[in-house]
Motif scaffolding. Structure first.
Motif, PDB file in Angstrom:
ATOM      1  N   GLY A  94       0.797  -1.220   0.000  1.00  0.00           N
ATOM      2  CA  GLY A  94       0.000   0.000   0.000  1.00  0.00           C
ATOM      3  C   GLY A  94       0.827   1.266   0.000  1.00  0.00           C
ATOM      4  O   GLY A  94       0.410   2.286   0.559  1.00  0.00           O
ATOM      5  N   LYS A  95       1.978   1.251  -0.650  1.00  0.00           N
ATOM      6  CA  LYS A  95       2.871   2.398  -0.675  1.00  0.00           C
ATOM      7  C   LYS A  95       2.819   3.103  -2.030  1.00  0.00           C
ATOM      8  O   LYS A  95       2.716   2.462  -3.076  1.00  0.00           O
ATOM      9  N   ASP A  96       2.909   4.427  -1.974  1.00  0.00           N
ATOM     10  CA  ASP A  96       2.861   5.230  -3.195  1.00  0.00           C
ATOM     11  C   ASP A  96       4.207   5.278  -3.906  1.00  0.00           C
ATOM     12  O   ASP A  96       4.259   5.357  -5.142  1.00  0.00           O
ATOM     13  N   ILE A  97       5.280   5.245  -3.117  1.00  0.00           N
ATOM     14  CA  ILE A  97       6.615   5.507  -3.655  1.00  0.00           C
ATOM     15  C   ILE A  97       7.603   4.469  -3.136  1.00  0.00           C
ATOM     16  O   ILE A  97       7.627   4.150  -1.943  1.00  0.00           O
ATOM     17  N   GLY A  98       8.428   3.957  -4.043  1.00  0.00           N
ATOM     18  CA  GLY A  98       9.548   3.120  -3.657  1.00  0.00           C
ATOM     19  C   GLY A  98      10.833   3.912  -3.774  1.00  0.00           C
ATOM     20  O   GLY A  98      11.117   4.517  -4.818  1.00  0.00           O
TER      21      GLY A  98
END
Length: 433
Positions: free
Chosen positions: A221-225
């Motif tokens: 559920g993360k927007d950015i890696g």
């Protein structure tokens, strides 16, 4: 200056809109429209793209990208490998530029975002900086690297590999595709062989936005890696040789079945990677069987083993074990094995200062983020040998890539480009109006 900008307001070039720095964002709709327009060039058969390197479709995509860059006020440079560099001036023309970008070529059954997002997000960053009336001290250069995919001409990342000095230019020119066509000849045919010596450009830093091509960010559920490391890679081209015989009249105990050798080696590759979890992956991808007839026992199989790890000692140990065991398991069933490395790079660790700027940008913009290791090779991996380099990733649906069903959301594309915008501004050094 960027820290001051975060705390103050500034006007755009029309002078009637003010925005705090944490609210500075790219035009998400314009970026998405650019992605969709580029996807019309070299359409696939199932919703994706087939725009392999140095094809007519690749040439058409290059012309569109060039037109967009010129319209935005950039100047285009092209090196001898066909890599495109769209330069947008800063206030100090002598300052080393900040480079951004990725690649426009695709797999034969590729998606609309792999590589393309990084190139067009770089262009959108420049367009948005202009819209906001912001000046940077350092120039910004948006880059399209030649032959990142390596699907038509192996190995992958040829343009950036020659730029970084790890591959020889003339050797790269002599790579051939399945039809025997030379890369150098195709580069000239489509009109994108430049005169600029490869690697003559100097960089202050390089930033690459890319889709993850894996399932981790979406699952978490993360927007950015925030890509801390890339995986090292070894491609081992293998040949198992047996004897082509009739499938109906040859007794089982007298068979020398190269296909059976492939099966045993496939299991070996899986075992080697599984004993090194979670730090390793391994598989066999490309396979050619000879004579590939229904009623002939395979006399030869040629295939490529792909080992990857972000830890060099793990990567080397996998190759060592494979080379030690593969000949023996083939000899046990009466077939011969040979193999040699046809593609390789060691695991890169990306620049901590740039990584910090990416994390800070994500926090400032309100995006969730996590550190991640890139499972695929990228042009940034070669550039990292020469200059401070970092990568940003956004999720892709179900982790699916190198597939026409590859998909991302407009929100993910915009989030990644917004983080790229802020990281570029801080690195290129905003100048007070």
């Amino acid at each position: 200056m960027f820290d001051q900008l975060v705390k103050t307001t500034r006007s755009n070039r029309e002078g009637h809109v003010t925005a705090r720095a944490e609210n500075m964002r790219i035009d998400g709709q314009r970026l998405w429209d650019s992605l969709m327009e580029m996807a019309q060039i070299g359409p696939g058969i199932a919703g994706g793209n087939n725009r392999q390197t140095l094809t007519d479709e690749d040439g058409e995509a290059r012309h569109l990208f060039q037109r967009w860059c010129i319209d935005a006020g950039g100047s285009m440079g092209v090196d001898e490998m066909g890599t495109m560099f769209a330069r947008f001036e800063g206030t100090d023309s002598d300052a080393l530029p900040v480079y951004v970008g990725s690649h426009l070529d695709t797999q034969p059954t590729g998606g609309k975002y792999d590589g393309v997002l990084g190139v067009l997000a770089g262009l959108e960053v420049v367009r948005s900086i202009q819209d906001l009336g912001i000046k940077t001290r350092r120039p910004i250069v948006v880059t399209n690297w030649t032959n990142e995919e390596g699907t038509r001409f192996a190995p992958a990342m040829l343009g950036s590999g020659v730029f970084a000095g790890v591959l020889d230019r003339d050797w790269a020119y002599d790579r051939v595709d399945a039809a025997g066509t030379r890369l150098g000849d195709e580069l000239e045919r489509i009109g994108w062989k430049g005169e600029e010596p490869v690697g003559s450009r100097k960089m202050h830093a390089f930033l690459e936005l890319h889709i993850e091509q894996g399932p981790i960010l979406e699952a978490e559920g993360k927007d950015i890696g925030v890509v801390t490391h890339g995986q090292g890679l070894r491609w081992i081209e293998c040949t198992v040789t047996g004897k082509g015989q009739h499938t109906g009249s040859t007794p089982m105990y007298l068979r020398r079945n190269a296909g059976r050798g492939l099966a045993r080696v496939t299991e070996l590759v899986h075992e080697i990677a599984m004993t090194r979890q979670p730090d390793a992956v391994g598989a066999i991808g490309h396979i050619d069987v000879y004579p590939n007839s229904r009623n002939i026992i395979p006399e030869k199989v040629v295939f490529t083993v792909d080992f990857r790890s972000h830890k060099l000692d793990v990567l080397l140990s996998m190759v060592e074990e494979f080379n030690a065991r593969a000949p023996g398991i083939c000899a046990d069933i009466g077939v011969k094995f040979s193999g040699h490395v046809v593609g390789q790079f060691d695991p890169p660790a990306f620049d901590e200062t740039l990584l910090g700027r990416i994390r800070d940008a994500a926090d400032r913009l309100g995006y969730s983020h996590m550190d991640i290791v890139s499972g695929a090779g990228h042009d940034a991996c070669w550039l990292n040998r020469l200059y401070p380099t970092a990568m940003i990733m956004c999720p892709c649906v179900d982790g699916l890539s190198h597939n026409e069903a590859e998909e991302i959301s407009p929100y993910w594309a915009e989030a990644g480009a917004n983080v790229l915008l802020h990281a570029v501004l801080e690195t290129a050094e905003v100048v007070r109006a």
